[in-house]
Design an enzyme around this catalytic site. Structure first.
Site, PDB file in Angstrom:
ATOM      1  CG  HIS A   7      -2.025   0.945   1.218  1.00 13.27           C
ATOM      2  ND1 HIS A   7      -1.872   2.281   1.516  1.00 13.27           N
ATOM      3  CD2 HIS A   7      -3.334   0.775   0.907  1.00 13.27           C
ATOM      4  CE1 HIS A   7      -3.046   2.881   1.407  1.00 13.27           C
ATOM      5  NE2 HIS A   7      -3.954   1.989   1.036  1.00 13.27           N
ATOM      6  CB  SER A  64      -7.843   0.653  -2.648  1.00  7.48           C
ATOM      7  OG  SER A  64      -6.864   1.457  -2.024  1.00  7.48           O
ATOM      8  CD  GLU A 147     -10.371  -3.378   2.537  1.00 15.60           C
ATOM      9  OE1 GLU A 147     -10.309  -2.308   1.920  1.00 15.60           O
ATOM     10  OE2 GLU A 147      -9.472  -3.780   3.307  1.00 15.60           O
ATOM     11  CD  GLU A 153     -11.971   0.791   9.423  1.00 16.59           C
ATOM     12  OE1 GLU A 153     -11.695   0.828   8.226  1.00 16.59           O
ATOM     13  OE2 GLU A 153     -11.166   0.411  10.304  1.00 16.59           O
ATOM     14  CG  ASP A 180      -7.593  -5.785   5.713  1.00 16.82           C
ATOM     15  OD1 ASP A 180      -7.031  -6.248   6.720  1.00 16.82           O
ATOM     16  OD2 ASP A 180      -7.345  -4.657   5.260  1.00 16.82           O
ATOM     17  CG  HIS A 183     -11.039  -4.804   8.192  1.00 19.49           C
ATOM     18  ND1 HIS A 183     -11.393  -3.703   8.933  1.00 19.49           N
ATOM     19  CD2 HIS A 183     -10.268  -4.324   7.176  1.00 19.49           C
ATOM     20  CE1 HIS A 183     -10.871  -2.610   8.394  1.00 19.49           C
ATOM     21  NE2 HIS A 183     -10.182  -2.965   7.324  1.00 19.49           N
ATOM     22  CG  HIS A 206      -5.823  -5.029   1.879  1.00 17.36           C
ATOM     23  ND1 HIS A 206      -6.736  -4.019   2.062  1.00 17.36           N
ATOM     24  CD2 HIS A 206      -5.100  -4.688   0.773  1.00 17.36           C
ATOM     25  CE1 HIS A 206      -6.581  -3.108   1.098  1.00 17.36           C
ATOM     26  NE2 HIS A 206      -5.607  -3.505   0.309  1.00 17.36           N
ATOM     27  NE  ARG A 212      -5.211  -1.411   9.410  1.00 16.59           N
ATOM     28  CZ  ARG A 212      -6.271  -1.095   8.667  1.00 16.59           C
ATOM     29  NH1 ARG A 212      -7.054  -0.116   9.017  1.00 16.59           N
ATOM     30  NH2 ARG A 212      -6.543  -1.733   7.560  1.00 16.59           N
ATOM     31  CD  GLU A 241      -4.858  -1.893   3.665  1.00 20.56           C
ATOM     32  OE1 GLU A 241      -5.380  -0.997   3.024  1.00 20.56           O
ATOM     33  OE2 GLU A 241      -5.470  -2.532   4.538  1.00 20.56           O
TER      34      GLU A 241
END
Ligand code: MN
Length: 294
Positions: A7, A64, A147, A153, A180, A183, A206, A212, A241
Site C-alpha cells: 500500500h 483502492s 472490501e 468502518e 483483509d 478486519h 490485504h 496494523r 497494508e
C-alpha cells in the site's frame, strides 16, 4: 504465484510526483509486483506522471478507495449518492488509465462509524449503483473488490459471508470479495474457514497485523490465513497494508484511526513484510502437499 503488493501509505502520505516516484521506486527495489494507490479523490491523481513512473520502474498497480460521508452510495440524500457514483466512475476510469486490473476498497458505503444499521433502501440503492460501476469496470476487464471491513468502518458488510452475499446480489461477473486480515481478526469466528468458503469469489487480499504494524508482531495467526488462501487456490494479489503516525494522509489516516507510531522506517517495514509473506506462502504450499502435515 500471487502478485505481492504494498500500500502506498507505507511510503508516502500524498501522491505528488516526488512522493509517487519515491513510493514506486522503493516498492520496485524491494521486489514488489504492484503498488496500491489510495484514490479517495480519484480526480486528484496525476495519470500521466504515474503511468510514466510505473513504466520506468516496471511496477504494477491497483487502485483502492473508501467513500466518504459526502459520497455515500447508501445515503437517502440523492445528491450524496449521485456524488458517490461519480467518484466510483472516475475511479474506474483512473484504474483503467493506470493499467490496473482491480478497483477495491470500501466502495459500497462510506468508510465511517455508522450509528445505525444499514437500511433496506440504502442497500438496494448501493446494489443498483454498484451494478453500473461493475458494468463499466467489466468493459476494461477489471475486477471490482468489495472490501469486507469491521463494524467501526461500515454497517454494510462485516464478514466474508456478507461480502459473498452482496456480490451474489449484484450479480456482475466481475464483482469480487476483498478480504483483509486486520478486519477478519475482529469479525470472523474462523478466518481460515471464511477464506475457504469465499472460494473463487475472492478477488483481492490485504494482509495487515492486528495493530496494523509489522507482520508477525501482533496477534494474527498468519499460518492459518495462508493455509486458507492455499486451500482456496487463491491466485490474486496479496497486498501488505500497514499504517503508522509516521506517514500521514490527512483524510485516510483519520478515517482509519491511525494515532500511534508503530514504525518509522518504511523500507525496513516493507522489506520484512515481503520476506514474511513469501515465507508464509511457501510454508502453506508445502503443508498442502500429500505426505506433508496438512
Ligand atoms: Mn484493507
Amino acid at each position: 504465484m500471487n502478485k505481492l503488493g504494498v500500500h502506498a501509505l507505507c511510503w508516502a502520505g500524498g501522491w505528488s510526483e516526488a512522493e509517487a516516484r519515491s513510493a514506486i521506486k522503493s516498492s520496485a527495489a524491494l521486489g514488489y509486483d504492484l503498488i496500491e494507490i489510495p484514490a479517495l479523490d480519484p480526480a486528484a491523481i496525476d495519470v500521466t506522471s504515474t503511468v510514466r513512473l510505473l513504466a520506468e520502474y516496471k511496477l504494477g498497480v491497483s487502485v483502492s478507495l473508501g467513500l466518504g460521508v459526502n459520497s455515500d452510495i447508501t445515503s437517502p440524500d440523492q445528491d450524496i449518492a449521485r456524488r458517490g457514483e461519480q467518484v466510483l466512475m472516475t475511479a474506474v476510469s483512473l484504474a483503467r488509465d493506470l493499467g490496473s486490473n482491480h478497483l477495491c476498497g470500501v466502495i459500497y458505503s462510506a468508510m465511517t462509524k455508522y450509528m445505525q444499521p444499514a437500511t433496506r433502501a440504502g442497500r438496494d440503492q448501493c446494489i443498483e449503483i454498484l451494478s453500473r460501476v461493475c458494468a463499466k469496470a467489466n468493459d476494461s476487464h477489471m475486477l471490482v473488490g468489495l472490501e469486507v471491513v469491521n463494524r467501526y468502518e461500515t454497517n454494510m458488510i462485516n464478514t466474508a459471508a456478507e461480502g459473498v452475499a452482496l456480490c451474489k446480489t449484484i450479480g456482475a461477473p466481475n464483482a469480487r470479495v476483498h478480504l483483509d486480515t486486520y478486519h477478519m481478526n475482529i469479525e470472523e469466528s474462523n478466518p481460515e474457514r471464511a477464506i475457504i468458503e469465499t472460494g473463487d469469489r475472492l478477488g483481492y487480499f490485504h494482509i495487515g497485523e492486528s495493530h496494523r504494524g509489522y507482520l508477525g508482531s501482533g496477534s494474527i495467526d498468519f499460518k492459518a490465513i495462508f493455509r486458507g488462501l492455499q486451500q482456496a487456490n487463491y491466485q490474486g494479489p496479496v497486498t501488505f497494508e500497514s499504517f503508522s503516525s509516521e506517514v500521514v494522509n490527512p483524510q485516510l489516516s483519520s478515517m482509519l484511526g491511525i494515532w500511534r507510531n508503530l514504525w518509522s522506517d518504511s523500507e525496513d517495514l516493507c522489506r520484512h513484510a515481503r520476506q514474511f509473506t513469501l515465507a508464509q506462502i511457501q510454508a502453506a504450499a508445502m503443508a498442502g502437499k500429500p505426505g506433508e502435515a496438512g
